[in-house]
Scaffold this motif. Structure first.
Motif, PDB file in Angstrom:
ATOM      1  N   THR A 198      -5.789  16.165  -5.869  1.00 25.26           N
ATOM      2  CA  THR A 198      -6.283  15.180  -6.749  1.00 25.26           C
ATOM      3  C   THR A 198      -5.107  14.070  -6.155  1.00 25.26           C
ATOM      4  O   THR A 198      -5.546  12.841  -6.941  1.00 25.26           O
ATOM      5  CB  THR A 198      -5.997  16.076  -7.792  1.00 25.26           C
ATOM      6  N   ALA A 199      -4.071  14.270  -7.110  1.00 23.22           N
ATOM      7  CA  ALA A 199      -3.283  13.589  -7.018  1.00 23.22           C
ATOM      8  C   ALA A 199      -2.693  12.234  -5.305  1.00 23.22           C
ATOM      9  O   ALA A 199      -2.789  11.173  -5.868  1.00 23.22           O
ATOM     10  CB  ALA A 199      -1.443  14.021  -6.998  1.00 23.22           C
ATOM     11  N   TYR A 200      -3.223  13.502  -4.280  1.00 25.42           N
ATOM     12  CA  TYR A 200      -3.089  12.232  -3.402  1.00 25.42           C
ATOM     13  C   TYR A 200      -3.885  11.342  -2.771  1.00 25.42           C
ATOM     14  O   TYR A 200      -4.219   9.804  -2.763  1.00 25.42           O
ATOM     15  CB  TYR A 200      -3.003  13.093  -2.154  1.00 25.42           C
TER      16      TYR A 200
ATOM     17  N   ILE B  83       1.796   0.595 -12.494  1.00 25.84           N
ATOM     18  CA  ILE B  83       2.947   0.197 -11.794  1.00 25.84           C
ATOM     19  C   ILE B  83       2.956   0.142 -10.613  1.00 25.84           C
ATOM     20  O   ILE B  83       3.171  -1.212 -10.027  1.00 25.84           O
ATOM     21  CB  ILE B  83       2.772   2.151 -11.444  1.00 25.84           C
ATOM     22  N   MET B  84       1.414  -0.861 -10.319  1.00 31.96           N
ATOM     23  CA  MET B  84       0.896  -1.016  -8.824  1.00 31.96           C
ATOM     24  C   MET B  84       0.725  -1.930  -8.653  1.00 31.96           C
ATOM     25  O   MET B  84       1.114  -2.883  -8.122  1.00 31.96           O
ATOM     26  CB  MET B  84      -0.632  -0.608  -8.546  1.00 31.96           C
ATOM     27  N   MET B  85       0.493  -3.260 -10.079  1.00 33.13           N
ATOM     28  CA  MET B  85       0.599  -4.144 -10.143  1.00 33.13           C
ATOM     29  C   MET B  85       1.904  -4.951 -10.109  1.00 33.13           C
ATOM     30  O   MET B  85       2.674  -6.093 -10.084  1.00 33.13           O
ATOM     31  CB  MET B  85      -0.080  -4.646 -11.730  1.00 33.13           C
ATOM     32  N   ILE B  86       2.965  -4.128 -11.012  1.00 36.04           N
ATOM     33  CA  ILE B  86       4.050  -4.393 -10.823  1.00 36.04           C
ATOM     34  C   ILE B  86       4.833  -4.544  -9.695  1.00 36.04           C
ATOM     35  O   ILE B  86       5.221  -5.890  -9.111  1.00 36.04           O
ATOM     36  CB  ILE B  86       4.973  -3.286 -11.913  1.00 36.04           C
TER      37      ILE B  86
ATOM     38  N   VAL C 198       0.560  -1.425  -0.144  1.00 31.50           N
ATOM     39  CA  VAL C 198      -0.398   0.287   0.122  1.00 31.50           C
ATOM     40  C   VAL C 198       0.742   1.105   0.169  1.00 31.50           C
ATOM     41  O   VAL C 198       0.569   2.487  -0.770  1.00 31.50           O
ATOM     42  CB  VAL C 198      -1.025  -0.016   0.856  1.00 31.50           C
ATOM     43  N   VAL C 199       2.068   1.156   0.811  1.00 34.26           N
ATOM     44  CA  VAL C 199       3.063   2.491   0.515  1.00 34.26           C
ATOM     45  C   VAL C 199       3.809   2.964  -0.323  1.00 34.26           C
ATOM     46  O   VAL C 199       3.716   3.454  -0.509  1.00 34.26           O
ATOM     47  CB  VAL C 199       3.760   2.228   1.754  1.00 34.26           C
ATOM     48  N   LEU C 200       4.090   1.615  -1.223  1.00 35.66           N
ATOM     49  CA  LEU C 200       5.122   1.770  -1.979  1.00 35.66           C
ATOM     50  C   LEU C 200       3.820   2.301  -3.455  1.00 35.66           C
ATOM     51  O   LEU C 200       4.556   3.576  -4.432  1.00 35.66           O
ATOM     52  CB  LEU C 200       5.722   0.232  -2.040  1.00 35.66           C
ATOM     53  N   SER C 201       2.951   1.428  -3.784  1.00 32.86           N
ATOM     54  CA  SER C 201       2.138   2.211  -4.657  1.00 32.86           C
ATOM     55  C   SER C 201       1.569   3.023  -4.214  1.00 32.86           C
ATOM     56  O   SER C 201       1.465   3.964  -5.314  1.00 32.86           O
ATOM     57  CB  SER C 201       0.457   1.182  -4.159  1.00 32.86           C
ATOM     58  N   MET C 202       0.802   3.492  -3.195  1.00 39.10           N
ATOM     59  CA  MET C 202       0.681   4.358  -3.364  1.00 39.10           C
ATOM     60  C   MET C 202       1.767   5.995  -3.022  1.00 39.10           C
ATOM     61  O   MET C 202       1.141   6.613  -4.211  1.00 39.10           O
ATOM     62  CB  MET C 202       0.013   5.377  -1.912  1.00 39.10           C
ATOM     63  N   THR C 203       2.653   6.480  -3.155  1.00 40.35           N
ATOM     64  CA  THR C 203       4.169   6.819  -3.196  1.00 40.35           C
ATOM     65  C   THR C 203       4.472   6.907  -4.446  1.00 40.35           C
ATOM     66  O   THR C 203       4.716   8.349  -4.787  1.00 40.35           O
ATOM     67  CB  THR C 203       5.076   6.090  -2.374  1.00 40.35           C
TER      68      THR C 203
ATOM     69  N   ALA D 265       2.448   6.076  -7.524  1.00 43.48           N
ATOM     70  CA  ALA D 265       1.099   6.686  -8.352  1.00 43.48           C
ATOM     71  C   ALA D 265       0.812   8.347  -7.659  1.00 43.48           C
ATOM     72  O   ALA D 265       0.512   8.930  -8.524  1.00 43.48           O
ATOM     73  CB  ALA D 265      -0.017   5.542  -7.360  1.00 43.48           C
ATOM     74  N   TYR D 266       1.070   8.533  -6.200  1.00 45.77           N
ATOM     75  CA  TYR D 266       1.199  10.495  -6.298  1.00 45.77           C
ATOM     76  C   TYR D 266       2.350  11.075  -7.327  1.00 45.77           C
ATOM     77  O   TYR D 266       1.775  11.983  -8.147  1.00 45.77           O
ATOM     78  CB  TYR D 266       1.620  10.566  -4.829  1.00 45.77           C
ATOM     79  N   PHE D 267       3.758  10.490  -7.026  1.00 47.37           N
ATOM     80  CA  PHE D 267       4.423  11.287  -8.096  1.00 47.37           C
ATOM     81  C   PHE D 267       4.578  10.672  -9.484  1.00 47.37           C
ATOM     82  O   PHE D 267       4.218  11.309 -10.423  1.00 47.37           O
ATOM     83  CB  PHE D 267       5.844  10.654  -7.620  1.00 47.37           C
ATOM     84  N   TYR D 268       3.325   9.936 -10.097  1.00 48.83           N
ATOM     85  CA  TYR D 268       3.114   9.743 -11.502  1.00 48.83           C
ATOM     86  C   TYR D 268       1.988  10.772 -11.539  1.00 48.83           C
ATOM     87  O   TYR D 268       2.014  11.258 -12.933  1.00 48.83           O
ATOM     88  CB  TYR D 268       2.783   8.228 -11.508  1.00 48.83           C
ATOM     89  N   PHE D 269       0.958  10.479 -11.225  1.00 53.36           N
ATOM     90  CA  PHE D 269       0.171  11.591 -11.272  1.00 53.36           C
ATOM     91  C   PHE D 269       0.248  13.494 -11.282  1.00 53.36           C
ATOM     92  O   PHE D 269      -0.109  14.025 -11.909  1.00 53.36           O
ATOM     93  CB  PHE D 269      -0.718  11.348 -10.083  1.00 53.36           C
ATOM     94  N   ARG D 270       1.456  13.237 -11.031  1.00 53.54           N
ATOM     95  CA  ARG D 270       1.812  15.065 -10.576  1.00 53.54           C
ATOM     96  C   ARG D 270       2.875  15.246 -11.863  1.00 53.54           C
ATOM     97  O   ARG D 270       2.375  15.907 -12.342  1.00 53.54           O
ATOM     98  CB  ARG D 270       2.291  14.885  -9.310  1.00 53.54           C
ATOM     99  N   THR D 271       3.594  13.985 -12.406  1.00 55.00           N
ATOM    100  CA  THR D 271       4.592  14.271 -12.872  1.00 55.00           C
ATOM    101  C   THR D 271       3.662  13.968 -14.249  1.00 55.00           C
ATOM    102  O   THR D 271       4.097  14.664 -15.407  1.00 55.00           O
ATOM    103  CB  THR D 271       5.467  13.945 -12.262  1.00 55.00           C
ATOM    104  N   VAL D 272       3.462  12.984 -14.378  1.00 57.19           N
ATOM    105  CA  VAL D 272       2.366  12.962 -15.544  1.00 57.19           C
ATOM    106  C   VAL D 272       1.281  13.399 -16.272  1.00 57.19           C
ATOM    107  O   VAL D 272       0.853  13.530 -17.116  1.00 57.19           O
ATOM    108  CB  VAL D 272       3.123  11.331 -15.621  1.00 57.19           C
ATOM    109  N   GLY D 273       0.493  12.988 -14.940  1.00 54.30           N
ATOM    110  CA  GLY D 273      -0.845  13.679 -15.204  1.00 54.30           C
ATOM    111  C   GLY D 273      -1.268  14.674 -15.068  1.00 54.30           C
ATOM    112  O   GLY D 273      -2.032  15.596 -14.916  1.00 54.30           O
TER     113      GLY D 273
END
Length: 348
Positions: free
Chosen positions: A115-117, A271-274, A94-99, A101-109
């Motif tokens: 909203t990213a959080y 990313i989360m599934m990896i 959970v910790v790794l996935s959320m971290t 995904a957060y930076f993915y949504f900030r940088t890519v999205g």
């Protein structure tokens, strides 16, 4: 239920049944859920006026909860201590996935921090949407990201396990309809559903309409009090209603919105599934759970949906169900509470 919502529900489930019937004909996994979900998603984006009466979904989710609970056994109690290691891996996931995904949504999205959080939380769809919007995030983006993540996982995970991965899971063959001899057992399952629903609501369980019946039915089964399981016709009906409701989450969205969100969600879900798959391979000996069971337990899908996948494929059903119950409960309880601290610490 008004006549208008009744007619919309009947129409929605009729279309869902067409999609489910097509998938069932081709012997696809979770046919009635996947088929109804796919067809209703298309119709929703096309703007068709559809709906599923919310209490009906809650009732069908309770049926699913009883079905999952009836998959437990007296051996489950002996396994609870062993599964403690799995809980450690779950929290790490959970910790790794959320971290990530957060930076993915900030940088890519290009999402704002709020909203990213709330978009990056691997679960708790309704709570993340409501709290995230209340905190100033883009509620529509949060809702679409979470809905699309569940949609993608339900569409892909069963197919990967059915056709791409060899597992040792054993599915349980249940009769389509019960017999007269099964009536007493079905009566007790009905008691489990009603008592679990009411108790779960009063105790404010997350997803109480699933968790309450699941826990009561599991107690009945683990105590050896009953051994009955719901007939498959009810399980199919539950899949149909839940799948249709997932598809209808996209009502009112445009094709362009769906396209952009799906592209972003494919990346974040991947990313989360990896992370989940990597942890599953690394931790299988540590936890004593199969790689397949760990992947399903760590997958960031919906509680009902991923438990159904485990049930359909016969893969560590009790373990997967318990891990998803804990994951959702922790996310709902902790993520909103940590948001003020997050705002103070993270200044990206």
């Amino acid at each position: 239920m008004t006549q208008k919502i009744l007619l919309k529900t009947i129409k929605s489930l009729a279309f869902g049944a067409i999609g489910g019937g097509i998938f069932f004909y081709f012997d696809l996994p979770l046919a009635w859920m996947m088929g109804s979900m796919c067809l209703l998603t298309v119709l929703s984006v096309k703007g068709m006026d559809l709906a599923v009466y919310p209490p009906l979904r809650q009732v069908m989710t309770s049926v699913l909860g009883v079905m999952l609970g009836s998959s437990f056994s007296p051996d489950t109690l002996n396994n609870l201590m062993v599964w403690g290691n799995g809980l450690v891996i779950l929290m790490l996931s959970v910790v790794l996935s959320m971290t990530a995904a957060y930076f993915y949504f900030r940088t890519v999205g290009g999402f704002d921090r709020t909203t990213a959080y709330f978009s990056s939380a691997p679960g708790g769809f309704n709570v993340m949407y409501e709290v995230g919007e209340a905190k100033g995030g883009d509620g529509r983006k949060i809702a679409l990201i979470h809905a699309t993540r569940v949609l993608l996982l339900v569409m892909t995970v069963p197919l990967v396990f059915r056709y791409g991965v060899q597992t040792q899971g054993q599915t349980t063959e249940l009769p389509l309809f019960g017999t007269l001899e099964d009536l007493p057992g079905y009566g007790w399952l009905l008691v489990a559903a009603i008592v679990g629903y009411v108790a779960g609501k009063k105790l404010k369980f997350p997803a109480y309409h699933l968790m309450g019946p699941l826990l009561v039915a599991a107690l009945f089964e683990m105590s050896g009090f009953i051994t009955a399981k719901p007939p498959m016709v009810l399980v199919y009906l539950a899949q149909l209603v839940i799948g249709s409701a997932i598809g209808l989450r996209f009502l009112g969205t445009s094709v362009s919105q769906i396209r952009n969100i799906i592209l972003l969600s494919i990346g974040s879900t991947g990313i989360m599934m990896i992370i989940a798959t990597t942890l599953a391979f690394l931790a299988t000996s540590f936890t004593g759970i199969s790689v397949a069971g760990l992947v399903l337990a760590l997958s960031p899908g919906g509680l009902a949906e991923m438990s159904l996948v485990a049930l359909a494929l016969g893969i560590d059903v009790a373990f997967v169900s318990i891990m998803h119950v804990i994951r959702i409960a922790v996310i709902i309880a902790v993520i909103p509470v940590l948001y003020p601290l997050f705002k103070k610490i993270v200044r990206d």
